[in-house]
Enzyme design. Structure first.
Site, PDB file in Angstrom:
ATOM      1  N   GLU A  81      -0.830  -4.554 -11.778  1.00 57.78           N
ATOM      2  CA  GLU A  81      -0.077  -3.714 -10.847  1.00 57.78           C
ATOM      3  C   GLU A  81       1.389  -4.057 -10.997  1.00 57.78           C
ATOM      4  O   GLU A  81       1.775  -5.211 -10.856  1.00 57.78           O
ATOM      5  CB  GLU A  81      -0.459  -4.029  -9.392  1.00 57.78           C
ATOM      6  CG  GLU A  81      -1.786  -3.507  -8.948  1.00 57.78           C
ATOM      7  CD  GLU A  81      -2.072  -3.927  -7.502  1.00 57.78           C
ATOM      8  OE1 GLU A  81      -1.125  -4.283  -6.775  1.00 57.78           O
ATOM      9  OE2 GLU A  81      -3.243  -3.924  -7.129  1.00 57.78           O
ATOM     10  N   TYR A  95      -8.801  -0.143  -2.627  1.00 58.76           N
ATOM     11  CA  TYR A  95      -8.077  -1.391  -2.376  1.00 58.76           C
ATOM     12  C   TYR A  95      -8.395  -1.838  -0.962  1.00 58.76           C
ATOM     13  O   TYR A  95      -7.972  -1.208   0.002  1.00 58.76           O
ATOM     14  CB  TYR A  95      -6.583  -1.112  -2.531  1.00 58.76           C
ATOM     15  CG  TYR A  95      -5.666  -2.326  -2.585  1.00 58.76           C
ATOM     16  CD1 TYR A  95      -5.786  -3.374  -1.675  1.00 58.76           C
ATOM     17  CD2 TYR A  95      -4.654  -2.409  -3.537  1.00 58.76           C
ATOM     18  CE1 TYR A  95      -4.938  -4.475  -1.725  1.00 58.76           C
ATOM     19  CE2 TYR A  95      -3.787  -3.499  -3.587  1.00 58.76           C
ATOM     20  CZ  TYR A  95      -3.945  -4.525  -2.673  1.00 58.76           C
ATOM     21  OH  TYR A  95      -3.092  -5.602  -2.716  1.00 58.76           O
ATOM     22  N   ASP A 125       5.252  -5.725   3.028  1.00 62.82           N
ATOM     23  CA  ASP A 125       5.323  -6.977   2.279  1.00 62.82           C
ATOM     24  C   ASP A 125       5.878  -8.135   3.075  1.00 62.82           C
ATOM     25  O   ASP A 125       6.768  -7.968   3.905  1.00 62.82           O
ATOM     26  CB  ASP A 125       6.184  -6.769   1.028  1.00 62.82           C
ATOM     27  CG  ASP A 125       5.445  -5.996  -0.040  1.00 62.82           C
ATOM     28  OD1 ASP A 125       4.330  -6.417  -0.388  1.00 62.82           O
ATOM     29  OD2 ASP A 125       5.957  -4.957  -0.485  1.00 62.82           O
TER      30      ASP A 125
END
Lengths: 267, 396
Positions: A49, A174, A60
């Site tokens: 990725e 995911y 994040d």
């Protein structure tokens, strides 16, 4: 089926699991990213990725935010990352997915982005701030042109949402292992395994688990029930620790090989 | 005029709005929307909220005829909707009382919020203290410096202020950090977003809570003048005081003017005028106008006013712009500072720098209008917090 699906199929036949590595493109510069991709492939990584740096990476934690800031200092853009993939495709057939926030893709234009990604050799795209409700347009373009769209399932996803995400995803699904942002965690949640089993009831598509994974033992544990293990922040942290050192690429490679020993041992 | 439902079921205002957030938050947003819609239709909730708005926040706020300002400008009649007189000194309390009351109903134990100028942080800290909920507020380090008094006020109210050091260290970055906290603690925590931005249902919910401004103003102007105003004018950062004033007049023949922060001028690129100078994109969970570069990176902004220093804007404003329902203009730092001084001297009220932008535009507009015309400006907050910034700027 593109490279991602093929890779899961090959691994499945061997009874093996996918190791998926995340790095931020352009951290600290594009040349290093290029070398890292090739190094990671040599060390046995199955899928890579590539994070597209973004000014407001709200999913994040501090490690990947810092990597994004380093890349942005060099003005690395989505266009640069697409060019990097195109260049890499002269040397490698490793499955590559872009992880990008939605705005750079939207600004580029959805159709144009998908077209350029596919032409450049990108296999899939993961957009952490794009739930299926808002992702139909991107998914439709991607499907038409053969780009996988990987959507995310979270611990807070309801059964209805899991079905929706599964339907929208291609390549793999995911699973976000924790409620929180990306970043290394000491312990993994006990709920991961039962949730993966629940997702399996909605879909036959491969399921990879990411967020918080940083140790060979954790990799092994996740690989015992999921189809793929995603490691991001721990690798990015290794990059950070070796900034300015000549051995950066090799050190990161060694670290990843160590993580991989967990997964290959378990088979 | 046919009744338009804004937003639609998906949280869209035309092409704007929506829910662009990590999957982890999707269920929480659904839960919030359901809880909010239920509360909205529940008379007991509305009664309780109205009680606090009246007895605690001091509503209704006056609609004050600014006689000396009107005379000085020599044109349209100027009314000020006095949100500066609401408890905590700004309109922000209308929204935080509503959201904290809702959070309590939803059984949430902890409140988080972002703040720019500190007004929303103080209003959230206030409501959390009054309802007995734990509260933490994220604030950019740059804003902490220029709004030190509000930091101290929040601390006095029992709130923990968490400095944010990422990006430009202002409001945008504080929102990122609050969203990260919410993603982590979503099961126990309610995020009190302070403007009509963010993912659905926030733009709708915050607008509804702020609509008390426009509903009161409508009643008050009809009583004072026997007719509706010709213009409604308010500053636009995220856009909550302006939407609160505008929305109840949506179907009426009344002009809306939103005033953005022109900073050092639109050509300088040091401004925060997303509607005037931005393009469509996705930030903080919704599609709207925003200030971005050609690669879709969000730009850092500048305004003398911390509350307007934001690269995005609420999706409903983008919709008003696209459909021509509202007009948007910009005012520079310098012009706002002048209006700040003039209003203080002429009316004996020190406006916050944010609404000083709206007043500055009226200084240009009012002289061109006949004396029969009526303007309502939303005086969204008082300017005590800005005294230091202003004195530095005027000296410099």
């Amino acid at each position: 089926m593109n490279r991602i699906g093929e890779r899961f199929e090959e691994l499945g036949k061997k009874g093996e699991k996918a190791f998926i590595a995340f790095i931020t493109a352009g951290d600290p510069d594009l040349a290093t990213t290029r070398s890292l991709v090739l190094e990671l492939e040599r060390r046995g990584v199955d899928i890579i990725e590539l994070g597209v740096p973004f000014s407001d990476s709200l999913a994040d934690g501090p490690t990947i935010q810092a990597a994004s800031e380093r890349a942005l200092k060099n003005k690395v853009s989505l266009k640069d990352v697409l060019a990097l993939v195109k260049d890499l495709r002269r040397e490698t057939e490793i499955p590559l997915a872009l992880l990008t926030y939605y705005n750079p893709v939207y600004k580029c234009g959805l159709e144009r982005f998908v077209k350029e990604a596919v032409e450049g050799g990108v296999d899939g795209v993961i957009v952490p701030d794009l739930p299926p409700e808002e992702g139909k347009e991107l998914k439709d373009f991607a499907q038409k042109m053969g780009l996988d769209t990987i959507f995310l399932v979270a611990p807070t996803s309801t059964p209805e949402r899991i079905k929706l995400v599964a339907r929208y995803s291609s390549g793999f699904i995911y699973y976000v292992s924790l409620t929180g942002v990306t970043g290394v965690r000491e312990e993994l949640a006990e709920t991961i395994k039962p949730t993966i089993n629940r997702i399996r009831r909605s879909t036959g598509k491969p399921i990879a688990v990411g967020f918080g994974i940083s140790k060979p033992a954790q990799v092994r544990e996740i690989a015992s029930f999921a189809d793929g293990v995603i490691v991001g922040s721990a690798i990015v942290r290794k990059v950070e620790e070796n900034l300015g050192r000549k051995g950066l690429v090799r050190e990161v490679g060694k670290f990843v090989e160590d993580l991989l020993s967990g997964i290959r041992d378990s088979e | 005029m046919s009744k338009v439902k804004l937003p639609d079921e998906k949280g869209r205002f035309g092409i704007f709005g929506g829910k662009f957030v990590p999957e982890t938050l999707m269920s929480a947003l659904d839960e919030l929307e359901k809880a909010y819609l239920k509360a909205k239709g529940d008379r007991a909730f509305q009664k309780e909220l109205n009680y606090y708005l009246r007895q605690y926040a001091g509503r209704p706020t006056p609609l004050y005829l600014a006689q000396r300002l009107t005379k000085k400008l020599g044109g349209a009649k100027i009314y000020l909707k006095r949100e500066d007189l609401a408890h905590t000194g700004a309109h922000k309390i209308n929204n935080t009382l509503g959201q904290v009351l809702l959070a309590k109903r939803m059984g949430k134990k902890r409140i988080i919020a972002e703040t720019g100028a500190g007004q929303h942080g103080v209003a959230t800290a206030t409501a959390a203290a009054m309802f007995g909920l734990r509260c933490e507020v994220y604030m950019g380090e740059e804003d902490i410096k220029r709004q030190a008094i509000n930091v101290y006020r929040m601390q006095l109210l029992g709130t923990k202020v968490i400095p944010v050091s990422s990006g430009g260290k202002t409001l945008k970055d504080a929102i990122n950090e609050t969203i990260r906290d919410w993603v982590t603690n979503v099961r126990t925590t309610h995020y009190v977003l302070g403007s009509v931005v963010g993912p659905h249902p926030y733009p709708m919910m915050v607008r509804d809570f702020q609509s008390v401004i426009g509903k009161e103003a409508k009643r008050q102007i009809l009583k004072a003048e026997g007719k509706l105003p010709d213009y409604l004018i308010a500053c636009v950062g995220g856009g909550s005081n302006s939407i609160g004033l505008f929305h109840p007049f949506y179907q009426d023949n009344v002009k809306f003017i939103g005033v953005e922060a022109g900073g050092l001028g639109l050509r300088s690129k040091k401004h925060a005028a997303s509607l005037m100078a931005g393009s469509i994109g996705v930030l903080h969970g919704s599609k709207s106008y925003l200030l971005q570069d050609k690669d879709g990176q969000i730009m850092t902004t500048h305004s003398v006013s911390a509350g307007l220093d934001y690269p995005g804007v609420g999706p409903e404003h983008s919709f008003y712009k696209e459909t021509g329902r509202a007009q948007y203009v910009s005012i520079t730092d310098k012009e706002a500072l002048k209006a700040f001084q003039l209003t203080s001297e002429l009316e004996g009220m020190i406006p916050a720098l944010e609404p000083a932008h709206a007043i500055a535009y009226v200084m240009k507009l009012a002289p061109k209008l006949s004396r029969r015309k009526i303007i309502i400006i939303c005086l969204s907050g008082r300017g005590d917090k800005d005294a230091e910034v202003v004195s530095q700027n005027i000296k410099g």
